[in-house]
Design an enzyme around this catalytic site. Sequence first.
Site, PDB file in Angstrom:
ATOM      1  N   TYR A   8       0.864  -1.171   0.000  1.00 56.28           N
ATOM      2  CA  TYR A   8       0.000   0.000   0.000  1.00 56.28           C
ATOM      3  C   TYR A   8       0.902   1.223   0.000  1.00 56.28           C
ATOM      4  O   TYR A   8       1.598   1.479   0.970  1.00 56.28           O
ATOM      5  CB  TYR A   8      -0.912  -0.002   1.236  1.00 56.28           C
ATOM      6  N   LYS A  37      -1.027  -1.060  -4.326  1.00 55.86           N
ATOM      7  CA  LYS A  37      -2.086  -0.051  -4.355  1.00 55.86           C
ATOM      8  C   LYS A  37      -1.349   1.275  -4.449  1.00 55.86           C
ATOM      9  O   LYS A  37      -0.734   1.730  -3.490  1.00 55.86           O
ATOM     10  CB  LYS A  37      -2.944  -0.101  -3.092  1.00 55.86           C
TER      11      LYS A  37
END
Length: 144
Positions: A8, A37
């Site tokens: 992330y 992400k």
Amino acid sequence: MELPLVLYNIPGRTGSNILPETMARMAESCPTIVAVKEATGSLDQASQIGALCDLTILSGDDSLTLPLMSIGGRGVVSVVGNIVPADMKALVKSFDAGDLASALRWHRKLFPLCRDMLGVATNPSRLRRPWPFSVAARASFACR
């Protein structure tokens, strides 16, 4: 059995950006890292990640889902998708099917909601609970 991992990269919430070179080294040394992400808002950075390694790139910014997919991204880890999941799915499916006109219509329809969601909360976890949207309110986001 090792589970696949998704990095992330959300500098707006963490105060730190994972550089593309760092991601490439992490992916090379840890084969269970399969995706990122990417929420820097930078298509240049996403392009660089794609050039350096084989990680699946997922948009971390709902409003950049279509632009990110146009440079090789594969989808989105979505906040808006928790509110109007069928609409966000339709955008991604349209692009995957090669129907760019439809994907663009979905993008333009979802864009105001995506941008509005940015100011709702620093951490969108509260938005992942079902909203008390009426059927009529959900229908107002449907593409025509």
